[in-house]
Design an enzyme around this catalytic site. Structure first.
Site, PDB file in Angstrom:
ATOM      1  N   ASP A   1      -2.102   6.510   6.392  1.00  0.00           N
ATOM      2  CA  ASP A   1      -2.759   5.394   5.613  1.00  0.00           C
ATOM      3  C   ASP A   1      -2.946   4.712   6.956  1.00  0.00           C
ATOM      4  O   ASP A   1      -2.314   3.786   7.215  1.00  0.00           O
ATOM      5  CB  ASP A   1      -2.402   4.935   4.478  1.00  0.00           C
ATOM      6  CG  ASP A   1      -3.310   3.672   3.993  1.00  0.00           C
ATOM      7  OD1 ASP A   1      -4.180   3.463   4.658  1.00  0.00           O
ATOM      8  OD2 ASP A   1      -2.868   3.146   2.775  1.00  0.00           O
TER       9      ASP A   1
ATOM     10  N   LYS B   1     -12.066  -2.206   6.809  1.00  0.00           N
ATOM     11  CA  LYS B   1     -11.306  -3.103   7.611  1.00  0.00           C
ATOM     12  C   LYS B   1     -11.695  -3.013   8.984  1.00  0.00           C
ATOM     13  O   LYS B   1     -12.152  -4.144   9.698  1.00  0.00           O
ATOM     14  CB  LYS B   1      -9.662  -2.713   7.756  1.00  0.00           C
ATOM     15  CG  LYS B   1      -9.305  -2.590   6.225  1.00  0.00           C
ATOM     16  CD  LYS B   1      -8.922  -3.671   5.338  1.00  0.00           C
ATOM     17  CE  LYS B   1      -8.455  -3.557   3.935  1.00  0.00           C
ATOM     18  NZ  LYS B   1      -7.557  -2.570   3.544  1.00  0.00           N
TER      19      LYS B   1
ATOM     20  N   TRP C   1       0.810  -1.170  -0.134  1.00  0.00           N
ATOM     21  CA  TRP C   1       0.029  -0.102   0.094  1.00  0.00           C
ATOM     22  C   TRP C   1       0.817   1.261   0.002  1.00  0.00           C
ATOM     23  O   TRP C   1       0.541   2.363  -0.912  1.00  0.00           O
ATOM     24  CB  TRP C   1      -0.857   0.100   1.083  1.00  0.00           C
ATOM     25  CG  TRP C   1      -1.884  -1.121   1.300  1.00  0.00           C
ATOM     26  CD1 TRP C   1      -1.980  -2.296   2.103  1.00  0.00           C
ATOM     27  CD2 TRP C   1      -2.816  -1.623   0.047  1.00  0.00           C
ATOM     28  NE1 TRP C   1      -2.906  -2.994   1.638  1.00  0.00           N
ATOM     29  CE2 TRP C   1      -3.333  -2.554   0.154  1.00  0.00           C
ATOM     30  CE3 TRP C   1      -3.157  -0.631  -1.153  1.00  0.00           C
ATOM     31  CZ2 TRP C   1      -4.706  -3.162  -0.364  1.00  0.00           C
ATOM     32  CZ3 TRP C   1      -4.292  -1.386  -1.868  1.00  0.00           C
ATOM     33  CH2 TRP C   1      -5.042  -2.553  -1.631  1.00  0.00           C
TER      34      TRP C   1
END
Ligand SMILES: *Cc1c(COP(=O)(O)O)cnc(C)c1O
Length: 359
Positions: free
Chosen positions: A172, A196, A102
């Protein structure tokens, strides 16, 4: 009806209490005679939902009036470019800490808008760890330092925020948002895809320090991608049902006891799982011990054949979604806030008996 032990990395398990409440008010939301999905996003019912969600987030994180909280579409992946588009010009620098797939994607998108200094990378060891502060090579004049607090695929997590000598952090936090307290003073901006730890897919929460946003003075940003568009007013139709569910999850987080409750529970769950992995060399954790994630626990078995057998037998025991990401292989147990201690106990009991039969 059956509910399995769900270890999905995302979209992930939601609290049963939240699903039940959504079920009970699905057809008739608070006497309105319609579901929350079927009414105006500017009407009184949805306006209340949106404000409640923002207020709850502020309370849970202890945010003052110096922060904006907005819910945006496009997921965390859109934030990779939106952060850079809003805060960087071609001659400006940002530091990015590369700790996984990511982060790598965030860097790729940010490079379109400014100069990116990769302040650290653990790519050489297949992203099995996060850096210590002394390993960071930060620039003199970075506008912000970007990091991925939890690396969903590689099972690593920053134990605490990296030290940037006062440069604002952009984070993030998609896969550990609201899993523990954070030091909000260090952040300029935090973004997290909901699916999530916060709700279903369809929205990213973005928390922006007002002072940080005030330094943004670009005039060439398309309206919908300019953060100021969304902090000033509700610009367009949000994903109302997703945000309604996020609001229910936030209510559940508060009722359970907030971030300190979840920090304790998540630590307990992770310790149980890691101590089962570390008992001998049948199971082998893939992340360096000091970098281990309390959200995504990644491990291998002695052979790929045993891993396949493990996954098949686990599924028969109602322990699902344990297959590791293809870039790491092996097993990944995602144990976000909504994963109960009982589910982790069911998994470790299964792991013990699988090991006894196969080692
Ligand atoms: C899942 C994930 C993303 C991607 O989120 P999308 O909402 O699918 O764009 C980004 N960062 C991290 C850390 C993630 O876990």
């Amino acid at each position: 009806m059956k509910r399995v032990h769900n270890f999905s990395a995302g979209p992930a398990a939601l609290p049963t209490e939240v699903l039940k409440q959504a079920q009970s008010e699905l057809l008739d939301y608070q006497g309105s005679g319609t579901s929350i999905m079927e009414m105006s996003h500017r009407g009184k019912y949805y306006t209340e939902v949106n404000e409640q969600a923002q207020d709850r987030l502020k309370r849970i994180l202890g945010l003052g009036d110096d922060f904006h909280v907005v819910f945006l579409q496009g997921g965390a992946s859109l934030q990779f470019m939106q952060v850079a588009m809003n805060f960087l010009s071609p001659d400006e620098i940002a530091d990015y800490i590369n700790t996984g797939a990511w982060s790598t994607k965030a860097i790729k998108e940010a490079q379109r808008f400014g100069k990116i200094n990769e302040a650290f990378s653990s790519k050489g060891s297949n992203f099995n760890r996060v850096p210590t502060d002394s390993e960071l090579s930060l620039s003199e004049d970075a506008k912000f330092v970007h990091f991925t607090s939890n690396n969903t695929i590689f099972g690593t997590q920053f134990a605490t925020e990296p030290n940037t000598n006062g440069v604002p952090l952009v984070c993030d936090a998609s896969s550990d948002f609201l899993s523990r307290p954070i030091d909000i003073n260090k952040y300029g901006l935090i973004y997290a895809g909901a699916q999530k730890n916060l709700g279903p897919s369809g929205v990213a929460v973005v928390i922006i320090r007002k002072e940080f946003l005030a330094k943004q003075n670009k005039s060439d940003i398309p309206t919908i991608l300019d953060y100021r568009t969304h902090t000033e007013k509700l610009f367009h139709t949000p994903p109302t049902f997703t945000i309604y569910l996020v609001n229910l999850v936030l209510k559940w987080v508060e009722e359970k006891g907030g971030l300190s409750y979840f920090e304790k529970l998540n630590t307990q769950k992770a310790e149980l799982l890691y101590s089962t992995i570390d008992a001998d060399d049948f199971y082998r954790g893939t992340a360096e011990v000091a970098s281990r994630s309390k959200m995504n626990v990644t491990f291998r078995l002695p052979s790929e054949e045993l891993e396949a057998q493990f996954l098949a037998e686990a599924e028969q025991a109602d322990l699902v979604a344990l297959k590791g990401h293809r870039s790491v292989g092996g097993i990944r147990a995602s144990i976000y806030n909504a994963c109960t201690l009982e589910s982790v106990q069911a998994l470790t009991t299964f792991m013990e008996s699988f090991k006894a039969k196969n080692s």
